[in-house]
Write a protein that holds these residues in place. Structure first.
Motif, PDB file in Angstrom:
ATOM      1  N   PHE A  26       0.839  -1.202   0.000  1.00 51.33           N
ATOM      2  CA  PHE A  26       0.000   0.000   0.000  1.00 51.33           C
ATOM      3  C   PHE A  26       0.874   1.253   0.000  1.00 51.33           C
ATOM      4  CE2 PHE A  26      -2.799   3.152   2.139  1.00 51.33           C
ATOM      5  CZ  PHE A  26      -3.918   3.049   1.324  1.00 51.33           C
ATOM      6  N   GLU A  27       1.861   1.258   0.902  1.00 49.48           N
ATOM      7  CA  GLU A  27       2.724   2.434   0.996  1.00 49.48           C
ATOM      8  C   GLU A  27       3.631   2.561  -0.218  1.00 49.48           C
ATOM      9  OE1 GLU A  27       4.561   2.296   4.895  1.00 49.48           O
ATOM     10  OE2 GLU A  27       2.560   2.063   5.767  1.00 49.48           O
ATOM     11  N   LYS A  40       5.590   4.907  -5.343  1.00 51.34           N
ATOM     12  CA  LYS A  40       6.032   4.635  -6.720  1.00 51.34           C
ATOM     13  C   LYS A  40       5.240   5.406  -7.770  1.00 51.34           C
ATOM     14  CE  LYS A  40       5.871   0.143  -6.662  1.00 51.34           C
ATOM     15  NZ  LYS A  40       6.045  -1.302  -6.552  1.00 51.34           N
ATOM     16  N   ASP A  41       4.087   5.970  -7.365  1.00 49.78           N
ATOM     17  CA  ASP A  41       3.264   6.662  -8.360  1.00 49.78           C
ATOM     18  C   ASP A  41       3.848   8.043  -8.659  1.00 49.78           C
ATOM     19  OD1 ASP A  41       1.403   7.552 -10.080  1.00 49.78           O
ATOM     20  OD2 ASP A  41      -0.335   7.227  -8.790  1.00 49.78           O
ATOM     21  N   VAL A  42       4.901   8.032  -9.450  1.00 49.50           N
ATOM     22  CA  VAL A  42       5.584   9.285  -9.790  1.00 49.50           C
ATOM     23  C   VAL A  42       5.061   9.727 -11.150  1.00 49.50           C
ATOM     24  CG1 VAL A  42       7.813  10.349 -10.207  1.00 49.50           C
ATOM     25  CG2 VAL A  42       7.627   8.446  -8.606  1.00 49.50           C
ATOM     26  N   LYS A  43       4.350  10.858 -11.195  1.00 42.58           N
ATOM     27  CA  LYS A  43       3.853  11.308 -12.497  1.00 42.58           C
ATOM     28  C   LYS A  43       3.994  12.817 -12.647  1.00 42.58           C
ATOM     29  CE  LYS A  43      -0.828  10.825 -10.592  1.00 42.58           C
ATOM     30  NZ  LYS A  43      -2.130  10.159 -10.711  1.00 42.58           N
ATOM     31  N   ALA A  83      -4.106   0.983  -8.396  1.00 42.58           N
ATOM     32  CA  ALA A  83      -3.245  -0.034  -7.766  1.00 42.58           C
ATOM     33  C   ALA A  83      -3.659  -0.348  -6.329  1.00 42.58           C
ATOM     34  CB  ALA A  83      -1.792   0.432  -7.810  1.00 42.58           C
ATOM     35  N   ASN A  84      -3.985   0.691  -5.553  1.00 40.67           N
ATOM     36  CA  ASN A  84      -4.257   0.452  -4.135  1.00 40.67           C
ATOM     37  C   ASN A  84      -5.699   0.062  -3.819  1.00 40.67           C
ATOM     38  OD1 ASN A  84      -1.879   0.473  -2.788  1.00 40.67           O
ATOM     39  ND2 ASN A  84      -1.901   2.662  -2.290  1.00 40.67           N
ATOM     40  N   ASP A  85      -6.545   0.064  -4.838  1.00 44.29           N
ATOM     41  CA  ASP A  85      -7.945  -0.262  -4.584  1.00 44.29           C
ATOM     42  C   ASP A  85      -8.079  -1.686  -4.037  1.00 44.29           C
ATOM     43  OD1 ASP A  85     -10.170   1.296  -4.641  1.00 44.29           O
ATOM     44  OD2 ASP A  85     -10.972   0.402  -6.474  1.00 44.29           O
ATOM     45  N   ASP A  86      -7.468  -2.620  -4.756  1.00 44.09           N
ATOM     46  CA  ASP A  86      -7.535  -4.017  -4.313  1.00 44.09           C
ATOM     47  C   ASP A  86      -6.725  -4.254  -3.050  1.00 44.09           C
ATOM     48  OD1 ASP A  86      -9.300  -4.961  -6.086  1.00 44.09           O
ATOM     49  OD2 ASP A  86      -7.820  -5.739  -7.523  1.00 44.09           O
ATOM     50  N   SER A 125      -6.955   5.837  -1.924  1.00 40.77           N
ATOM     51  CA  SER A 125      -5.806   5.129  -2.502  1.00 40.77           C
ATOM     52  C   SER A 125      -4.474   5.703  -2.035  1.00 40.77           C
ATOM     53  CB  SER A 125      -5.838   5.214  -4.028  1.00 40.77           C
ATOM     54  OG  SER A 125      -6.831   4.386  -4.507  1.00 40.77           O
ATOM     55  N   SER A 126      -4.459   7.010  -1.756  1.00 38.42           N
ATOM     56  CA  SER A 126      -3.191   7.615  -1.334  1.00 38.42           C
ATOM     57  C   SER A 126      -3.251   8.061   0.130  1.00 38.42           C
ATOM     58  CB  SER A 126      -2.860   8.803  -2.239  1.00 38.42           C
ATOM     59  OG  SER A 126      -3.932   9.718  -2.240  1.00 38.42           O
TER      60      SER A 126
END
Ligand SMILES: [Zn+2]
Length: 702
Positions: free
Chosen positions: A207-208, A213-216, A280-283, A623-624
């Motif tokens: 989760f963390e 990693k979500d670098v955009k 990604a973090n939903d599940d 998610s975040s």
């Protein structure tokens, strides 16, 4: 010489030889047949570089060594026959695990995964952390034989030993925690518990790391960035078409949401920010909720929230709900007034919806616009009075004075990145207490928020002398731009004071129990000291002291200080409401059945608690919401401890915000106990009476 004299001569000789041979081991060593842990070899700045691994190979070595080291400690405890158990050979050795290479390695891996610019290091750190966590769950956390050894001491020889107050608390606490782990359950149930714990460890980490990693980036033309000042734009690179490439992080999010005059630009940035780590973090979160629910039920709790709060100050979800609903109700009229204020004269680029609600990407701009027009306050102008270097220096001076410490900035190179600072913390007599590494500026692949992380706890060696504590403070301040030093927003100043406050808590919370040192206290208490310190930054004298215009060298003029004070509570009701919303999300997700979709809970709470805001289906905030892994159902702890913080602050304010006597009283009655006392007792000892949240409510301007 007589025989007896010879006997003494030989005895002295043997003692001297043994001392020199085993000297280091006796001096540092834990009490039972173990090697000197790396955490106790830290004595100087150079040692920091020696103990923090730099390469994947060094991380792998540390992880292997950590497991061997911890296993030796466990074996040493298990080897003692039940009738020979003492505090020293059982409980103390168990506590030594907090100083072991296992603890040290797990902390280091966690930090390197957050900050290392090198992908191979981040990956090795991730693997290492997962491996050490698995070992900890198997061999320590969920080891029935080990727990039985502690129980054997508790039920056996404990009665013959006179324990100190901290030791007594530690033994009781450890035995109590065992019950929360299900050691009284059948082997089949325990196997299921074990399975849940391992899954949860993986899910939390995932989760963390999905958030990290979500670098955009988002790209905007100069026209699309209307309202954003040149200095801010200068900090962003441009592509070949001249579009600005803007990393989606809290600093840029704030800059665009508050100041962009183009609604589409704000909306785009908001959407990118609100969908971090989604889907990604939903599940991951869905699984985390269901496994936590399963774990709680295996342990005979109704749900995970009930389990999670049972050993906290709050005790039950029902109490937490009542606290939150009460505070939300009290704050509601003020929120209505605040909303009416900010929407009375909106800029042309903001339109309310037909039923009078505001879109979430327009809120920050409306607030900044109102503030500028009604109070002539522009936070960007105020930031010019807070050049980072000077500001941090003075903030450290405040800590120095209040807590009677000596803080020195030192150079440190050769760690994970070159632009790091080091603070050496000494007593006034010159003894080194701790080092705090500061990693303050954003870069790619770095954790995007601010936090304090302990690496080595503050405790005592067996010779009774204090060990050297080690911590890291991570932040993401606006970097320098062409011709300007890094300038801190007031929120950055507060953030630093807050996070360094955690570092001070962990340094001054030096206890004989390493595992309950400093910030290892109740989650719904741990934010109290730092949130209390935030209040310092609304004191006119302190504001004068800290500020220094980067061009003119002047401190904040009285006029601006008065405006800062006048706007302190301008939007405080809405702040509480937002915190209340997040607290309810964290409670509900782990109180309600995990079969209810996360999004349903999130949106329905949003509608209930934030009546002036439009709900957008693009908002995937859960998610975040990083706290959901570590804080679980306990996010309410921020509001709860802030309640007490204000009362504590007023007590200190009456003595003096820079008065070392107030600092000493606070240290002696609260900080120095770390987690070795019930926080209710600490608050009582500090105030001389039970704390309430009345001062907090009053201070919100209600
Ligand atoms: Zn904090």
């Amino acid at each position: 010489m007589k025989f007896i004299t010879w006997f003494f001569v030989i005895l002295v000789l043997v003692t001297v030889i043994v001392y020199f041979y085993y000297g280091n081991r006796i001096k540092y060593g834990a009490l039972y047949a173990q090697d000197i842990p790396m955490s106790l070899t830290l004595n100087s700045v150079d040692d920091i570089k020696k103990i923090i691994p730099q390469s994947p190979a060094q991380i792998d070595t540390l992880v292997k060594q950590a497991i061997v080291h911890a296993q030796k400690i466990i074996d040493a405890i298990l080897a003692v026959p039940a009738d020979k158990r003492t505090y020293a050979n059982t409980m103390k050795v168990y506590d030594d695990l907090a100083l072991s290479d296992l603890s040290f390695g797990a902390s280091i891996c966690q930090i390197l995964e957050m900050v290392s610019p090198d992908q191979s290091v981040r990956e090795a750190a991730h693997r290492g952390y997962v491996e050490l966590e698995k070992f900890s769950i198997d061999k320590i956390y969920n080891n029935k034989e080990l727990y039985d050894a502690l129980v054997a001491y508790n039920n056996g020889n404990r009665i013959h030993e006179k324990l100190g107050d901290q030791e007594t608390y530690f033994v009781d606490y450890t035995i109590e925690q065992g019950k929360r782990k299900g050691f009284d359950k059948s082997p089949e149930v325990r196997k299921q518990i074990d399975e849940c714990l391992k899954q949860l460890s993986i899910l939390s980490n995932e989760f963390e790391s999905n958030i990290a990693k979500d670098v955009k980036d988002v790209k905007f033309t100069q026209d699309e960035l209307a309202g954003i000042d040149e200095n801010t734009r200068a900090g962003w690179s441009q592509d070949t078409d001249g579009k600005y490439i803007i990393p989606v992080n809290p600093v840029n999010y704030q800059a665009i949401l508050e100041h962009s005059t183009v609604e589409a630009t704000r909306k785009k940035m908001w959407q990118e920010y609100a969908t971090r780590a989604y889907p990604a973090n939903d599940d991951v979160l869905k699984n985390m909720r269901s496994v936590r629910q399963e774990l709680a039920q295996l342990l005979d709790y109704q749900n995970f929230a009930a389990y999670d709060l049972d050993d906290q100050m709050m005790k039950t979800p029902a109490d937490a709900y009542q606290f939150l609903h009460d505070i939300l109700q009290r704050v509601s009229p003020k929120v209505d007034q605040e909303f009416a204020n900010i929407t009375k004269n909106l800029p042309d680029d903001i339109k309310l919806n037909v039923d009078g609600r505001i879109d979430p990407w327009n809120e920050a701009r409306a607030v900044a616009y109102y503030k500028k027009n009604n109070f002539q306050i522009d936070e960007r102008e105020i930031a010019e009075y807070f050049p980072a270097d000077h500001t941090l220096n003075i903030l450290l001076k405040i800590y120095e004075k209040f807590f009677s410490l000596v803080l020195t900035q030192k150079q440190i190179n050769g760690l994970w990145y070159d632009d790091l600072r080091l603070i050496e913390v000494k007593t006034q007599e010159g003894a080194v207490l701790a080092y705090v590494i500061l990693d303050l500026y954003p870069r790619a692949h770095k954790y995007t928020h601010a936090c304090h992380a302990g690496i080595i706890p503050a405790t005592f060696k067996v010779d009774g002398l204090p060990n050297t504590k080690l911590s890291v403070v991570i932040a993401n301040f606006p970097p320098a731009t062409a011709g300007r030093p890094p300038l801190l927003n007031r929120s950055d100043v507060t953030t630093f004071f807050h996070e360094f406050g955690h570092a001070i808590h962990s340094i001054l919370g030096r206890t004989r129990i390493a595992s309950l040192s400093g910030t290892a206290t109740k989650t719904d208490f741990v934010e109290m000291p730092s949130q209390m310190l935030e209040e310092w930054l609304f004191d006119p004298h302190i504001l004068k002291m800290v500020s220094l215009h980067y061009k003119t060298g002047e401190s904040l003029p009285d006029e601006l200080i008065n405006k800062i004070l006048a706007t302190k509570n301008m939007y405080s009701g809405t702040w509480v409401q937002r915190q209340g919303f997040l607290s309810l999300v964290s409670l509900d997700l782990f109180d309600k059945s995990s079969s209810i979709p996360t999004s349903d809970i999130y949106y329905s709470l949003y509608k209930q608690t934030r009546p002036h805001m439009l709900v957008s289906q693009d908002d995937k905030g859960w998610s975040s919401f990083g706290h959901l892994s570590g804080y679980g159902a306990k996010y309410y702890g921020y509001l709860f401890s802030k309640g007490f913080a204000r009362e504590m602050f007023e007590y200190i304010e009456n003595i003096g915000l820079l008065d070392p006597r107030a600092g000493a009283h606070y240290k002696d009655t609260v900080l120095s106990w770390g987690g070795t006392q019930d926080p209710n007792t600490l608050l009582y000892n500090f105030l001389g009476r039970k704390p309430t949240i009345d001062a907090f409510i009053k201070n919100l301007g209600l």
